[in-house]
Write a protein that holds these residues in place. Structure first.
Motif: not given
Length: 139
Positions: A33-45
């Motif tokens: 969950v942390a990895e998916l959350t990180f990617r979703m936010i980091a890839d599109a701030p």
């Protein structure tokens, strides 16, 4: 309908975090969950709201088809859901989360100048933000 969205808010890392600096969650065969959350936010701030992220991660982990996501989202938010304050990003990995005036979120690394400014209650544009903390890991 319930919501996890924040507006003009900065979520600091948890007071009991072991993180001295922000780190990227490790990649796994089945993403956490942390990895998916990180990617979703980091890839599109500042593109997604907290609701978008929380639901998007849930739907991806459960394999909900794109065509079914509108109905699934309504069902998902029919009851309360944990917000980003409970995310491991702020509890373990050293990431603060800033929600702008429209509720869109971005990650802010612990120890960065941006983090210090937001933790002091000021957004990059000079507006005031509410400061809260990620939830503690231990009681």
């Amino acid at each position: 309908m319930h919501s996890t969205n924040y507006v003009n808010t900065f979520i600091e890392v948890a007071e009991d975090t072991a993180a001295a600096a922000a780190t990227v969650p490790p990649e796994r065969a089945t993403p956490s969950v942390a990895e998916l959350t990180f990617r979703m936010i980091a890839d599109a701030p500042y593109r997604h709201t907290s609701d978008d992220v929380v639901f998007g991660v849930w739907a991806r982990r459960r394999g909900v088809p794109e065509a079914d996501r509108t109905a699934a989202r309504e069902t998902f938010f029919a009851k309360g859901q944990p917000c980003l304050r409970s995310s491991d990003l702020g509890k373990r990995y050293g990431w603060g989360i800033h929600a702008d005036a429209e509720g869109r979120v971005a990650l802010v690394a612990l120890g960065s100048p941006e983090y210090a400014t937001l933790a002091a209650g000021r957004a990059p544009d000079g507006t005031t933000v509410t400061v809260t903390r990620a939830m503690r890991s231990r009681r």
